[in-house]
Design an enzyme around this catalytic site. Structure first.
Site, PDB file in Angstrom:
ATOM      1  N   SER A  35      38.163  61.930   5.667  1.00  8.37           N
ATOM      2  CA  SER A  35      37.477  60.841   7.281  1.00  8.37           C
ATOM      3  C   SER A  35      37.234  61.546   8.064  1.00  8.37           C
ATOM      4  O   SER A  35      36.975  61.158   9.359  1.00  8.37           O
ATOM      5  CB  SER A  35      39.648  59.521   7.908  1.00  8.37           C
ATOM      6  OG  SER A  35      40.155  60.732   8.124  1.00  8.37           O
ATOM      7  N   ASN A 122      51.045  60.385  11.578  1.00  7.68           N
ATOM      8  CA  ASN A 122      50.889  58.864  11.526  1.00  7.68           C
ATOM      9  C   ASN A 122      51.272  58.579  12.759  1.00  7.68           C
ATOM     10  O   ASN A 122      50.279  57.795  13.934  1.00  7.68           O
ATOM     11  CB  ASN A 122      51.849  57.916  10.687  1.00  7.68           C
ATOM     12  CG  ASN A 122      52.139  58.434   9.182  1.00  7.68           C
ATOM     13  OD1 ASN A 122      50.797  58.891   8.751  1.00  7.68           O
ATOM     14  ND2 ASN A 122      53.515  58.556   8.669  1.00  7.68           N
ATOM     15  N   THR A 167      20.413  21.039  29.269  1.00 11.25           N
ATOM     16  CA  THR A 167      21.626  20.588  28.171  1.00 11.25           C
ATOM     17  C   THR A 167      20.569  20.176  27.023  1.00 11.25           C
ATOM     18  O   THR A 167      20.178  19.395  27.008  1.00 11.25           O
ATOM     19  CB  THR A 167      22.683  19.513  28.714  1.00 11.25           C
ATOM     20  OG1 THR A 167      21.594  18.347  28.859  1.00 11.25           O
ATOM     21  CG2 THR A 167      23.330  20.290  29.589  1.00 11.25           C
ATOM     22  N   HIS A 168      20.803  20.857  26.162  1.00  9.66           N
ATOM     23  CA  HIS A 168      20.873  20.196  24.622  1.00  9.66           C
ATOM     24  C   HIS A 168      19.314  21.219  24.616  1.00  9.66           C
ATOM     25  O   HIS A 168      18.037  20.385  23.665  1.00  9.66           O
ATOM     26  CB  HIS A 168      20.571  19.073  24.443  1.00  9.66           C
ATOM     27  CG  HIS A 168      21.914  18.293  24.757  1.00  9.66           C
ATOM     28  ND1 HIS A 168      22.584  17.950  23.732  1.00  9.66           N
ATOM     29  CD2 HIS A 168      22.319  17.698  25.713  1.00  9.66           C
ATOM     30  CE1 HIS A 168      23.684  17.051  24.164  1.00  9.66           C
ATOM     31  NE2 HIS A 168      23.746  17.334  25.774  1.00  9.66           N
ATOM     32  N   SER A 289       2.684  44.715  17.746  1.00  7.75           N
ATOM     33  CA  SER A 289       2.697  44.286  16.177  1.00  7.75           C
ATOM     34  C   SER A 289       1.613  45.251  15.167  1.00  7.75           C
ATOM     35  O   SER A 289       0.904  45.548  16.129  1.00  7.75           O
ATOM     36  CB  SER A 289       2.635  42.770  16.109  1.00  7.75           C
ATOM     37  OG  SER A 289       2.280  43.125  14.610  1.00  7.75           O
ATOM     38  N   LYS A 295       0.235  40.902  20.215  1.00 11.68           N
ATOM     39  CA  LYS A 295       1.696  41.100  20.188  1.00 11.68           C
ATOM     40  C   LYS A 295       2.252  41.796  21.207  1.00 11.68           C
ATOM     41  O   LYS A 295       2.496  43.262  21.124  1.00 11.68           O
ATOM     42  CB  LYS A 295       2.179  40.919  18.857  1.00 11.68           C
ATOM     43  CG  LYS A 295       2.075  40.194  18.185  1.00 11.68           C
ATOM     44  CD  LYS A 295       2.267  38.242  18.079  1.00 11.68           C
ATOM     45  CE  LYS A 295       3.987  38.322  18.086  1.00 11.68           C
ATOM     46  NZ  LYS A 295       4.203  37.824  17.326  1.00 11.68           N
ATOM     47  N   ASN A 297       5.869  41.786  21.828  1.00  9.29           N
ATOM     48  CA  ASN A 297       7.306  41.549  21.459  1.00  9.29           C
ATOM     49  C   ASN A 297       8.050  41.590  22.128  1.00  9.29           C
ATOM     50  O   ASN A 297       8.645  42.706  23.022  1.00  9.29           O
ATOM     51  CB  ASN A 297       7.532  41.652  19.697  1.00  9.29           C
ATOM     52  CG  ASN A 297       6.574  40.878  18.966  1.00  9.29           C
ATOM     53  OD1 ASN A 297       6.163  40.120  19.103  1.00  9.29           O
ATOM     54  ND2 ASN A 297       6.450  42.193  18.387  1.00  9.29           N
ATOM     55  N   GLU A 302      16.200  41.055  20.851  1.00 10.55           N
ATOM     56  CA  GLU A 302      16.209  40.579  20.232  1.00 10.55           C
ATOM     57  C   GLU A 302      17.275  41.412  19.274  1.00 10.55           C
ATOM     58  O   GLU A 302      18.120  40.906  18.057  1.00 10.55           O
ATOM     59  CB  GLU A 302      14.482  40.356  18.915  1.00 10.55           C
ATOM     60  CG  GLU A 302      14.128  39.015  19.053  1.00 10.55           C
ATOM     61  CD  GLU A 302      12.570  39.525  18.907  1.00 10.55           C
ATOM     62  OE1 GLU A 302      12.651  38.857  17.170  1.00 10.55           O
ATOM     63  OE2 GLU A 302      12.123  40.841  19.000  1.00 10.55           O
ATOM     64  N   TYR A 329      53.340  53.050   8.145  1.00 12.07           N
ATOM     65  CA  TYR A 329      52.261  53.423   8.096  1.00 12.07           C
ATOM     66  C   TYR A 329      51.242  53.223   6.864  1.00 12.07           C
ATOM     67  O   TYR A 329      52.711  53.932   5.075  1.00 12.07           O
ATOM     68  CB  TYR A 329      52.131  54.915   7.997  1.00 12.07           C
ATOM     69  CG  TYR A 329      50.635  56.034   8.039  1.00 12.07           C
ATOM     70  CD1 TYR A 329      49.869  55.444   9.327  1.00 12.07           C
ATOM     71  CD2 TYR A 329      50.349  55.925   6.739  1.00 12.07           C
ATOM     72  CE1 TYR A 329      47.996  55.767   9.052  1.00 12.07           C
ATOM     73  CE2 TYR A 329      48.905  56.958   6.812  1.00 12.07           C
ATOM     74  CZ  TYR A 329      48.230  56.220   8.048  1.00 12.07           C
ATOM     75  OH  TYR A 329      46.587  56.627   7.971  1.00 12.07           O
ATOM     76  N   GLN A 334      43.831  54.328   8.107  1.00 17.17           N
ATOM     77  CA  GLN A 334      42.545  55.242   7.929  1.00 17.17           C
ATOM     78  C   GLN A 334      41.195  54.805   8.625  1.00 17.17           C
ATOM     79  O   GLN A 334      39.949  54.992   8.742  1.00 17.17           O
ATOM     80  CB  GLN A 334      41.988  55.935   7.328  1.00 17.17           C
ATOM     81  CG  GLN A 334      41.174  57.256   7.182  1.00 17.17           C
ATOM     82  CD  GLN A 334      40.972  57.769   6.683  1.00 17.17           C
ATOM     83  OE1 GLN A 334      42.852  59.043   6.395  1.00 17.17           O
ATOM     84  NE2 GLN A 334      40.744  58.065   5.123  1.00 17.17           N
ATOM     85  N   LYS A 337      38.987  53.392  11.953  1.00 15.63           N
ATOM     86  CA  LYS A 337      38.264  53.929  13.225  1.00 15.63           C
ATOM     87  C   LYS A 337      36.500  53.345  13.335  1.00 15.63           C
ATOM     88  O   LYS A 337      35.867  53.713  13.811  1.00 15.63           O
ATOM     89  CB  LYS A 337      38.059  55.969  13.102  1.00 15.63           C
ATOM     90  CG  LYS A 337      39.552  55.220  13.521  1.00 15.63           C
ATOM     91  CD  LYS A 337      40.299  57.623  13.579  1.00 15.63           C
ATOM     92  CE  LYS A 337      40.460  57.370  12.387  1.00 15.63           C
ATOM     93  NZ  LYS A 337      42.436  56.424  12.249  1.00 15.63           N
TER      94      LYS A 337
HETATM   95  N1  ARG Z   1      43.565  60.371   8.377  1.00 16.22           N
HETATM   96  C1  ARG Z   1      44.571  59.816   8.938  1.00 16.22           C
HETATM   97  C2  ARG Z   1      43.818  57.951   9.628  1.00 16.22           C
HETATM   98  O1  ARG Z   1      43.388  58.138   9.962  1.00 16.22           O
HETATM   99  C3  ARG Z   1      45.248  59.894   9.473  1.00 16.22           C
HETATM  100  C4  ARG Z   1      46.946  59.848   9.471  1.00 16.22           C
HETATM  101  C5  ARG Z   1      47.018  60.182   7.584  1.00 16.22           C
HETATM  102  N2  ARG Z   1      48.792  60.441   7.119  1.00 16.22           N
HETATM  103  C6  ARG Z   1      49.154  59.978   6.253  1.00 16.22           C
HETATM  104  N3  ARG Z   1      50.438  60.229   6.102  1.00 16.22           N
HETATM  105  N4  ARG Z   1      48.315  60.263   5.280  1.00 16.22           N
HETATM  106  O2  ARG Z   1      45.078  57.154   9.504  1.00 16.22           O
END
Ligand code: ARG
Length: 479
Positions: A35, A122, A167-168, A289, A295, A297, A302, A329, A334, A337
């Protein structure tokens, strides 16, 4: 495998947790579980959290002051490398926590291995996300204030501009354009309020929860919380490592922000069309465009409207990820994020671009006023009859007939003579015709919340005070 063979194995990409493993991780698994690309964004928060944790370890007598100083200095160097872009990640760095600890240990030696005492990734990751989100909430609150200021500035500039209220999407009654802008300012005020409320639940320290049952050392969690600017510590270790409610809350507030911006954008798109002709877009905020030379735009508006989908998507993603997770946990967490980071970046980008575009919109004042009168003043005639004692229902019917007559004979309400009006009701006097004025109609709406100028000016002042920190919705100071 014998203990000796075990200790020899894995010198290649040794993992912090591979003591009990006999085979190296499959390369595909390494990629699949990694990650770092996403969570490296919260490296600064990870390091801040580690520094406070290390101070906690020192207070608990688990680190000497020399060890503490050495680790803190090392963490500072890692932070600098990341800031300067000289930090080199390794394939074996599973996530930001492992990457920082690995680099720290390279820099300060085996003492770096003490940083994780009494801590698990964790409680660490939960701490990092909270620190990251707290900063982001503060920045988004500022961005909301900036856009609100742009709306208030517009409201001041456009005080003598009238526009049909709809309205509408049918013309209904005239309003001040300023009143229209202020409607969005009210939405953004509520948005700031919601972020401030969310922040209270973000600003709680999970560190000390350990993996799930609480750290095995008597760490002074409140002192760590104070150092990191958290207002409280979590009260249940299982909840602490599995709770992501605060992300749902933020994404829900972010979804409302995105929805508000999308509605404003939709009006900019509509109003800048030839059909409406209420606004002209500044060249710097429009696009052409590739095929049609004529055009111009409204792509900015948008795209703000379009990006709303991404923010809603993030909310649904996290809700779905959390649903049915057993305590405590789970690695599923993970996945919180990437959508969180994306949604936060998205709303902040939208807020910034709108705040810059809004002051540059060219209001087509005459065109707006032309569209604001006419049958939009029919309610004024009905109110006139009510003042003369007619029940509103009857007044409504009478004026409905007047409008029907005008439509059939291609006449404007204002072209009717008193004699003609009297054909529909004897209560119409010459004064009725004076009521068919846009400015009178607006001026009469002077009750709280109405579109009368005095009211609008008062509200502009109140909102200006609020957005500059004098009101009740002051963004909380950074921790
Ligand atoms: N990369 C993990 C997360 O974002 C961190 C925690 C991982 N903990 C574990 N025991 N594998 O949640």
């Amino acid at each position: 495998m014998s203990p000796k063979a075990r200790s020899k194995r894995g010198t290649k990409a040794a993992k912090a947790w591979d003591g009990r493993f006999q085979e190296p991780t499959d390369p595909l698994v390494e990629i699949f579980t990694n990650s770092l690309e996403s969570d490296l964004q919260m490296a600064a928060q990870d390091i801040r959290g580690s520094v406070a944790h290390v101070h906690g370890l020192e207070r608990a007598g688990l680190l000497t002051s020399r060890e503490t100083a050495r680790i803190v200095r090392g963490l500072g160097r890692v932070a600098k490398e990341i800031r300067d872009g000289t930090f080199r990640a390794k394939a074996s760095d599973e996530d930001v926590h492992m990457a920082v600890e690995r680099r720290l240990t390279e820099l300060v030696g085996p003492v770096g291995g003490k940083v994780h005492t009494g801590r698990s990734r964790n409680d660490q990751v939960a701490t990092d996300v909270r620190l990251w989100l707290r900063d982001e909430i503060d920045s988004a609150t500022e961005d909301l204030a900036t856009l609100t200021r742009a709306l208030l500035q517009r409201a001041r500039t456009d005080l003598d501009v009238v526009v049909p209220g709809y309205t509408h999407l049918q013309r209904a009654q005239p309003v001040l354009l300023s009143h229209h802008w202020l409607a969005y300012a009210e939405m953004l005020e509520r948005d700031r309020d919601r972020l401030a409320d969310t922040r209270k639940r973000v600003n709680v320290l999970p560190l000390g929860a350990g993996a799930l049952s609480g750290a095995g050392f008597r760490l002074n969690r409140r002192a760590v919380a104070r150092e990191l600017g958290f207002e409280a510590v979590t009260e249940n270790s299982l909840d602490a490592v599995s709770d992501r409610d605060f992300i749902v809350e933020f994404l829900s507030a972010a979804s409302l922000i995105a929805m508000h911006l999308s509605r404003l954008s939709e009006e900019i798109v509509l109003w800048s069309s030839d059909e409406f002709g209420f606004l002209k877009l500044p060249d710097a905020f429009a696009t052409g465009s590739s095929m049609m030379p004529q055009k111009k735009n409204p792509d900015v508006a948008e795209l703000v409207r379009g990006r709303t989908g991404r923010v809603y998507g993030a909310l649904v993603t996290i809700l779905t990820t959390l649903k049915g997770l057993p305590l405590a946990y789970n690695r599923d967490l993970q996945e919180d994020k990437p959508p969180l980071f994306d949604a936060a970046r998205t709303i902040r980008g939208c807020l910034a671009v709108l705040a810059k575009m809004l002051p540059k919109l060219e209001v087509q004042k005459a065109r707006m006023r032309d569209a604001a009168g006419g049958f939009s003043l029919a309610t004024e005639l009905a109110d006139y009859l009510v003042e003369r004692g007619l029940p509103f229902r009857q007044a409504h019917t009478v004026v409905g007939r007047v409008v029907g007559f005008c439509v059939e004979n291609d006449r404007d309400l204002s072209s009717l003579t008193t004699a003609e009006l009297k054909l529909f009701s004897p209560d119409f006097e010459p004064s009725a015709r004076r009521r068919l004025s846009i400015d009178t109609a607006i001026g009469r709406r002077s009750l709280v919340g109405g579109t009368a100028r005095g009211n609008v000016e008062r509200r502009i002042k109140e909102l200006e005070r609020s957005v500059d920190g004098g009101g009740r919705r002051r963004p909380q100071k950074r921790g």
